[in-house]
Design a protein around this motif. Structure first.
Motif, short mmCIF file in Angstrom:
data_model
loop_
_atom_site.label_atom_id
_atom_site.label_comp_id
_atom_site.label_asym_id
_atom_site.label_seq_id
_atom_site.Cartn_x
_atom_site.Cartn_y
_atom_site.Cartn_z
N MET A 1 1.86 5.03 10.99
CA MET A 1 1.56 6.46 11.01
C MET A 1 0.10 6.71 10.62
SD MET A 1 4.88 8.42 9.46
CE MET A 1 4.14 9.98 9.96
N ASN A 2 -0.38 7.85 11.07
CA ASN A 2 -1.72 8.29 10.67
C ASN A 2 -1.67 8.68 9.20
OD1 ASN A 2 -4.08 9.70 10.19
ND2 ASN A 2 -4.15 10.56 12.26
N PRO A 3 -2.54 8.09 8.33
CA PRO A 3 -2.51 8.40 6.90
C PRO A 3 -2.64 9.88 6.59
CG PRO A 3 -3.89 6.50 7.34
CD PRO A 3 -3.53 7.07 8.67
N ASP A 4 -3.36 10.62 7.42
CA ASP A 4 -3.57 12.05 7.16
C ASP A 4 -2.28 12.86 7.30
OD1 ASP A 4 -6.24 11.52 6.74
OD2 ASP A 4 -6.78 11.91 8.84
N SER A 5 -1.31 12.32 8.09
CA SER A 5 -0.06 13.06 8.31
C SER A 5 1.01 12.74 7.28
CB SER A 5 0.46 12.77 9.71
OG SER A 5 0.79 11.41 9.84
N LEU A 6 0.71 11.85 6.34
CA LEU A 6 1.73 11.41 5.38
C LEU A 6 1.88 12.35 4.18
CD1 LEU A 6 1.17 7.54 5.17
CD2 LEU A 6 3.18 8.72 6.07
N ASN B 1 0.85 -1.18 0.00
CA ASN B 1 0.00 0.00 0.00
C ASN B 1 0.89 1.25 0.00
OD1 ASN B 1 -2.20 1.67 0.08
ND2 ASN B 1 -2.63 1.37 2.26
N ASN B 2 1.49 1.59 1.13
CA ASN B 2 2.37 2.74 1.23
C ASN B 2 3.79 2.29 1.58
OD1 ASN B 2 0.30 4.77 0.86
ND2 ASN B 2 -0.39 4.27 2.94
N VAL B 3 4.77 3.02 1.04
CA VAL B 3 6.17 2.81 1.38
C VAL B 3 6.63 4.04 2.16
CG1 VAL B 3 8.52 2.44 0.53
CG2 VAL B 3 6.57 1.42 -0.68
N ILE B 4 7.01 3.83 3.42
CA ILE B 4 7.31 4.94 4.33
C ILE B 4 8.72 4.78 4.87
CG2 ILE B 4 6.55 6.15 6.41
CD1 ILE B 4 3.79 4.64 5.92
N VAL B 5 9.53 5.82 4.73
CA VAL B 5 10.94 5.78 5.12
C VAL B 5 11.21 6.77 6.25
CG1 VAL B 5 13.33 6.01 4.33
CG2 VAL B 5 11.56 5.19 2.75
N PHE B 6 11.86 6.28 7.31
CA PHE B 6 12.36 7.14 8.39
C PHE B 6 13.90 7.16 8.29
CE2 PHE B 6 8.23 5.90 9.96
CZ PHE B 6 7.77 7.01 10.67
N PRO B 7 14.50 8.11 7.58
CA PRO B 7 15.95 8.09 7.38
C PRO B 7 16.77 8.55 8.59
CG PRO B 7 15.03 9.98 6.28
CD PRO B 7 13.87 9.22 6.84
N THR B 8 16.12 9.11 9.62
CA THR B 8 16.87 9.56 10.81
C THR B 8 16.32 8.86 12.06
OG1 THR B 8 15.39 11.47 11.05
CG2 THR B 8 17.42 11.79 9.80
N ALA C 1 4.83 -0.74 4.02
CA ALA C 1 6.23 -1.13 4.23
C ALA C 1 6.96 0.04 4.89
CB ALA C 1 6.89 -1.48 2.90
N TYR C 2 7.48 -0.19 6.09
CA TYR C 2 8.23 0.83 6.84
C TYR C 2 9.71 0.49 6.81
CZ TYR C 2 3.86 2.61 8.82
OH TYR C 2 2.61 3.17 8.99
N TYR C 3 10.53 1.52 6.53
CA TYR C 3 11.98 1.37 6.56
C TYR C 3 12.52 2.32 7.63
CZ TYR C 3 11.51 -1.29 2.28
OH TYR C 3 11.15 -2.24 1.36
N LEU C 4 13.08 1.73 8.69
CA LEU C 4 13.58 2.49 9.84
C LEU C 4 15.09 2.50 9.77
CD1 LEU C 4 11.21 0.79 12.43
CD2 LEU C 4 10.72 2.73 10.93
N LEU C 5 15.68 3.65 9.41
CA LEU C 5 17.10 3.76 9.10
C LEU C 5 17.81 4.63 10.13
CD1 LEU C 5 16.64 4.52 5.28
CD2 LEU C 5 16.60 2.30 6.44
N THR C 6 18.82 4.06 10.77
CA THR C 6 19.61 4.81 11.75
C THR C 6 20.91 5.24 11.09
OG1 THR C 6 18.69 3.49 13.55
CG2 THR C 6 20.72 4.73 14.01
#
Length: 775
Positions: free
Chosen positions: A278-283, A256-263, A354-359
């Motif tokens: 995440m809340n879809p409205d904030s994307l 559905n959505n691909v969401i990346v947290f690069p920090t 799909a969430y990508y959590l990147l440190t």
């Protein structure tokens, strides 16, 4: 002759007596009633099994027996002997502790063997291999405080697969399974084998993972075996889904959505700064094409994730793109941790986000290195390096590296008039995580391709002789097909060597040698270079292989266009400097064999040739081949060997030039073993030489001829390697066994080895101190 034979017989008799004594001496340390366990043996009683199948079954069963007896070497148990003779240490350190528990080995006694357990292992393993009616018994044979357990297996006939059925139904997942049943590992006529059945379950699981069934597991598959359907020793297999398979595992999911947290930072998560899901409205405000990049501080350009991620909105989930995306994010080199989560966001339509959590790693680093060193040419010195790295230079995961360095080498012995050497320079490199080119380059590799741009300058000052200014620049690409195959193409690789302050002293020496004159000649070298590397040394295999091939083409197109021909006085120049024209190829082949976890064999072959033509009569000195030194033929000092049978001692005492060649052949072999923790030892043999393509009057014997084999240098030695994890300090002591510049018939020096002679040791023993393995 008779007296010599008597000596040999006495030696063999003494050796045999010592072996028996050492072997028997271990049992005297046993307590009353104890017996030393010497191993288990499996005997198979069945005349219907082929000799090959019987041997394979026997070897597998004996491998599964526990425990293993004490290790032996030529029938002896030296480790057990060291354990027995060493006193019980009072502390977990010291010589006694090391000898008893590190070198030594605790005795394995008959009382340690659970014979019923081993019998069950033998029966179960046999049944898993299709011998359904296997029965096993055991007996213990003892003599002189030693005991062996003999297991007897009566396996009966082996069951074969008569038919394989994949149960059908109307479900979507079953229809998908039916599409790849033709590639099943289960074949009619093959023996029943539980390991093959497990592999078949994994094959089905992998196939479904490629088709969107993210929550499916191999445990959801059952393979039923029925031996009552067919006559004789045959079994029918029925492959189907388990009745209790979870409904979620049978659903086909899409992205559905691909969401990346690069920090992403786990500490910030604990403080409530992140929300997953995440809340879809904030994307909406974080949208970039089909992905969302949650980066309020704009530390990264969103397009780098668009290139790295292989999942797009609406794509059917598959494991290949899942792993590919993670590997490409890691290979960017800017993230320390990469985590991936899938969260169901639309259960009705079977979709998840799909969430990508990147440190991120530390973006900038500054490192200062101070090195003290010595080399095999009697020079000692120091080097100072200052390196700065920025891993996100233009916010697109570009790596920028800058370094400045200075070094000096001072003569500590050897030639009295040899001069000191000073070096200073700087270089920069920009590495961009994509192919920057006027054409489109698509890579489905798990490794992100890179465009590399480098600039460098070095000043070499050889006191009282000359200074050399060396300018370099390159532009090229590095990409990997997979973990084993790498390509490195420099579209343009430029080197400009400009001499300065060449002294009259050096000119007077160079008048005797064309090679010395070419060292301080102006050189302009440009053209493409390409290297291909294949390796599987990272795999846990007994035999591994490494290959690197390099092709260097300089001035080829320019030479053709301008009609350059140095031999006909048509040498062309660019900005007043003749450009070099040559073709050079080099091959580096390595083979590694692992005997045990603590011992291995390593070998290497290097073969190369450089051919000048057109605008050049000679290959530039800096591009020729050299040999000798700590990473080459270690019995000869660095760059002093060759070319051919030329004797470097004929150069005189005034100046020793690095000896170079247009052709190189080298072979190295090394046995490596671990003694204790960080302490490793090695024994090695090196052979090879370099040669010239053409005659050089100032270096007789340097040309490559059909007699080249008689000009091979050979050296051997032993070494210590101190493995401190962060670095390996290597000390190799080598001596020449064959010297190519000695008179013919007198080049082998084995009969002249004399360790007791100090002058021989001074002239022949070479100590190489280096970091890391030579190959």
């Amino acid at each position: 002759m008779k007296s010599k034979l008597n000596i040999y017989y006495k030696y063999l008799l003494a050796s045999g007596f010592a072996a028996v004594t050492l072997s028997c001496s271990n049992t005297k340390f046993l307590k009353e009633g104890q017996m030393l366990y010497t191993g288990g043996e499996v005997k198979i009683e069945n005349d219907t099994i082929s000799k090959k199948d019987k041997n394979e079954l026997q070897a597998a069963l004996e491998e599964n027996l526990v425990p293993k007896p004490n290790s032996t070497i030529l029938g002896l148990r030296p480790k057990l002997y060291f354990y027995n003779i060493a006193k019980e240490p009072k502390k977990d350190k010291g010589f006694n502790y090391w000898l008893k528990y590190k070198v030594g080995e605790k005795p394995v006694l008959l009382g340690d063997v659970d014979r019923e357990f081993n019998k069950d292992i033998i029966q179960n393993y046999s049944e898993n291999k299709g011998y359904f009616n296997a029965k096993a018994t055991y007996d213990t044979v003892s003599k002189n405080k030693k005991a062996q357990v003999i297991y007897t297996l009566r396996p009966g006939a082996r069951y074969l697969i008569s038919n394989v059925k994949f149960q059908k139904d109307s479900s979507l997942i079953n229809k998908e399974i039916q599409t790849f049943t033709n590639k099943t590992f289960l074949k009619s006529g093959n023996p029943f084998d539980l390991d093959v059945i497990k592999s078949e379950r994994d094959r089905i699981d992998n196939g479904l993972k490629e088709r969107g069934f993210y929550y499916f597991s191999a445990d959801n598959i059952i393979v039923q075996a029925d031996s009552t359907v067919s006559k004789g020793h045959k079994v029918e297999l029925n492959v189907k889904l388990k009745e209790d398979t979870p409904e979620l595992a049978t659903e086909q999911f899409s992205i559905n959505n691909v969401i990346v947290f690069p920090t992403y930072n786990i500490q910030d998560v604990k403080k409530g700064k992140y929300s997953v899901p995440m809340n879809p409205d904030s994307l909406a405000k974080y949208a970039y094409d089909d992905i969302y990049v949650i980066d309020p501080q704009h530390k990264f350009k969103p397009k780098i994730f668009d290139r790295a991620l292989y999942f797009k909105k609406g794509d059917l989930y598959n494991r290949s793109n899942h792993n590919l995306s993670l590997n490409r994010l890691i290979s960017l080199g800017v993230f320390k941790f990469v985590k991936n989560e899938f969260v169901v966001s639309d259960s009705l339509n079977h979709k998840f986000d799909a969430y990508y959590l990147l440190t991120p790693r530390q973006i900038q680093s500054l490192r200062l290195e101070a090195l003290g060193r010595t080399n095999s040419a009697n020079y000692a010195g120091s080097e100072l390096n200052l390196n700065w790295t920025h891993r996100n230079f233009f916010k697109g995961a570009e790596q920028f590296k800058a370094a400045v360095y200075g070094a000096f080498d001072v003569q500590m012995g050897g030639q009295e008039n040899a001069k000191n050497i000073f070096r200073a320079g700087a270089n920069v490199q920009l590495s961009i995580p994509r192919i920057v080119a006027p054409f489109r380059f698509n890579s489905s590799s798990a490794f992100v391709p890179r465009t590399n741009i480098t600039l460098g300058y070095e000043l070499l000052n050889r006191t009282e002789y000359y200074k050399l200014n060396n300018f370099s620049a390159s532009f090229g690409y590095v990409w990997k097909e997979n973990a084993r195959k790498e390509h490195d193409l420099k579209v343009i690789d430029i080197t400009l060597v400009s001499p300065a302050n060449v002294t009259e002293l050096y000119n007077s020496l160079a008048a005797k040698s064309d090679a010395m004159r070419r060292v301080v000649a102006k050189q302009l070298i440009f053209g493409p270079t390409y290297s291909y590397t294949y390796t599987n040394t990272m795999l846990p295999k007994t035999n591994t292989f490494y290959y690197k091939g390099t092709l260097d083409l300089a001035g080829n197109i320019t030479g053709l266009v301008t009609g350059a021909n140095a031999k006909k006085d048509k040498q062309k120049e660019i900005f007043g400097v003749p450009f070099s024209q040559y073709a050079k190829i080099e091959n580096d082949v390595r083979f590694y064999h692992k005997f045990t976890e603590k011992s291995s064999f390593a070998s290497r072959f290097i073969g190369g040739i450089a051919y000048p033509y057109g605008n050049s009569e000679f290959v530039p000195f800096s591009k020729q081949f050299f040999t000798g030194g700590s990473n080459s033929i270690r019995a000869f000092r660095a760059r002093t060997l060759g070319p051919g049978s030329f004797d470097p001692r004929k150069v005189g005492q005034e100046f020793i030039i690095d000896q170079s060649g247009d052709i190189k052949l080298e072979l190295n072999a090394e046995y490596r073993a671990n003694l204790y923790k960080f302490l490793n030892v090695a024994a090695f043999v090196d052979a090879g030489n370099v040669w010239l393509m053409h005659d050089d009057p100032s270096r007789p014997g340097a040309k490559f001829t059909k007699d080249f084999f008689n000009e091979i240098a050979v050296g051997a030695g032993v070494g210590l390697r101190l493995d401190f994890s962060i670095l390996i300090l290597r000390l190799d002591l080598a001596m020449p066994l064959r010297v190519p510049y000695y008179e013919k018939g007198d080049r082998w020096t084995v009969d002249r080895i004399n360790f007791g002679d100090s002058s021989w040791r001074k002239d022949n023993l070479i100590l190489n101190i280096a970091i890391g393995y030579p190959f």
